[in-house]
Design a protein around this motif. Structure first.
Motif, short mmCIF file in Angstrom:
data_model
loop_
_atom_site.label_atom_id
_atom_site.label_comp_id
_atom_site.label_asym_id
_atom_site.label_seq_id
_atom_site.Cartn_x
_atom_site.Cartn_y
_atom_site.Cartn_z
N GLU A 114 0.82 -1.20 0.00
CA GLU A 114 0.00 0.00 0.00
C GLU A 114 0.86 1.26 0.00
O GLU A 114 0.38 2.34 -0.34
CB GLU A 114 -0.92 0.01 1.23
N CYS A 115 2.11 1.13 0.40
CA CYS A 115 2.98 2.30 0.52
C CYS A 115 4.43 1.84 0.58
O CYS A 115 4.71 0.64 0.73
CB CYS A 115 2.62 3.12 1.77
N ASP A 116 5.33 2.80 0.47
CA ASP A 116 6.76 2.55 0.68
C ASP A 116 7.20 2.96 2.07
O ASP A 116 8.18 2.45 2.59
CB ASP A 116 7.59 3.31 -0.36
N VAL A 117 6.48 3.91 2.64
CA VAL A 117 6.77 4.36 3.99
C VAL A 117 5.45 4.63 4.70
O VAL A 117 4.57 5.31 4.17
CB VAL A 117 7.68 5.61 4.00
N ALA A 118 5.31 4.06 5.89
CA ALA A 118 4.12 4.27 6.73
C ALA A 118 4.53 5.14 7.91
O ALA A 118 5.51 4.85 8.59
CB ALA A 118 3.56 2.93 7.21
N ILE A 119 3.77 6.19 8.15
CA ILE A 119 4.15 7.18 9.15
C ILE A 119 3.07 7.24 10.22
O ILE A 119 1.89 7.41 9.92
CB ILE A 119 4.33 8.56 8.50
#
Length: 314
Positions: A114-119
């Motif tokens: 879903e993403c490359d980075v989850a924050i």
């Protein structure tokens, strides 16, 4: 090894037992495909001893790194990311104010591509009113001066895939902001909201002095706002000095200003004072551009490269 959890540790000896229980539960939930990298950042308490003694009894793979002195939370995270061996990486706080479930949510989003980075972004804080006030002011200024995309609640923890980790570690800047670099890199990003839990042991090492130092590092490393502000003040000062000069000159010629030497003194002070500010702003602009080149950040970052077919000569 699929999942790597990086945990910077500083003055957390009282929370170590709860921390080990929490990461053990996480390892079980993730099917035993998780490692933990503890990074003791020059902690003066017994954090390192407690983790060292528990290391051989853990039911999941773990690494224990010890910095030679206290370098700070973000350098500790970088050390952990460099040593981690997984495909997906998540940063976790040793005081457990950021819930362990948040890191699991990072891994689920990353594994699902879903993403490359989850924050992790705080939607609510169970802290004292003074802590909420200072943190709110800090992150409001951070959004205004450094990273406009920063969530209102600020960012302390994140997760990422290997490609993002490699790009992040490739940015070697000593006086910088890891969180700002995360936003600078771009990539596909997902915000995961959570409620910050109440601290159960000890006191926060994130003091006001450290917040101010971090803010200054972030401002000087990511924005030329002070230089642009100085230049604007110089331009406005020059315009104002011209208007005041006209008023003073008219007053002198009409006899309303009778003090000897007042008119020329004021004209010189106003003009050259504004010109000095303008000159500092212009020189600062050149210095900023030289500084930007000195940071050696890439001019662009390729997040993905696709081909429809291989070259026949390959």
């Amino acid at each position: 090894m699929k999942f790597s959890v990086i945990i910077p540790v500083y003055k957390n000896q009282d929370s170590i037992p709860r921390l080990l229980q929490a990461v053990t539960a996480m390892a079980r939930e993730l099917g035993g495909m998780m490692e933990v990298v503890f990074v003791v950042d020059g902690s003066p308490d017994r954090s390192f001893v407690l983790l060292r003694d528990a290391l051989s009894e853990l039911e999941f793979p773990a690494q224990l790194l010890a910095h030679s002195r206290n370098f700070g939370s973000f350098p500790a995270i970088r050390s952990g990311l460099a040593a981690a061996r997984g495909d997906y990486f998540g940063v976790m706080a040793a005081d457990l104010q950021e819930p362990p479930e948040l890191v699991v949510a990072f891994f689920r989003a990353l594994q699902a591509d879903e993403c490359d980075v989850a924050i992790g972004t705080r939607t609510r804080r169970n802290d004292s009113w003074s802590s909420r006030l200072t943190s709110g002011l800090f992150w409001a200024l951070y959004r205004r001066l450094v990273v406009r995309e920063m969530p209102e609640g600020g960012v302390d923890v994140f997760g990422c895939n290997r490609q993002f980790r490699d790009q992040l570690l490739g940015l070697q800047e000593s006086r910088s902001s890891l969180i700002a670099l995360i936003f600078w890199l771009g990539f596909r990003r997902k915000l995961v909201g959570y409620e910050r839990l109440e601290r159960q042991e000890g006191v926060s090492a994130w003091t006001l002095r450290k917040k101010i130092d971090y803010m200054l590092d972030s401002v000087f490393a990511f924005t030329d706002y002070p230089i642009r502000f100085l230049t604007r003040i110089g331009f406005m000062g020059c315009a104002l000095s011209v208007m005041l000069a006209i008023i003073i000159l008219v007053g002198h010629l009409s006899g309303r200003i009778t003090v000897p030497g007042y008119a020329p003194t004021m004209l010189v002070v106003l003009f050259f004072g504004a010109l000095n500010l303008l000159g500092l702003g212009l020189v600062g602009t050149y210095a900023w551009r030289a500084y930007e080149n000195g940071k050696n950040r890439p001019l662009s970052v390729v997040a993905m490269s696709l081909k429809n077919k291989e070259d026949s000569n390959d």
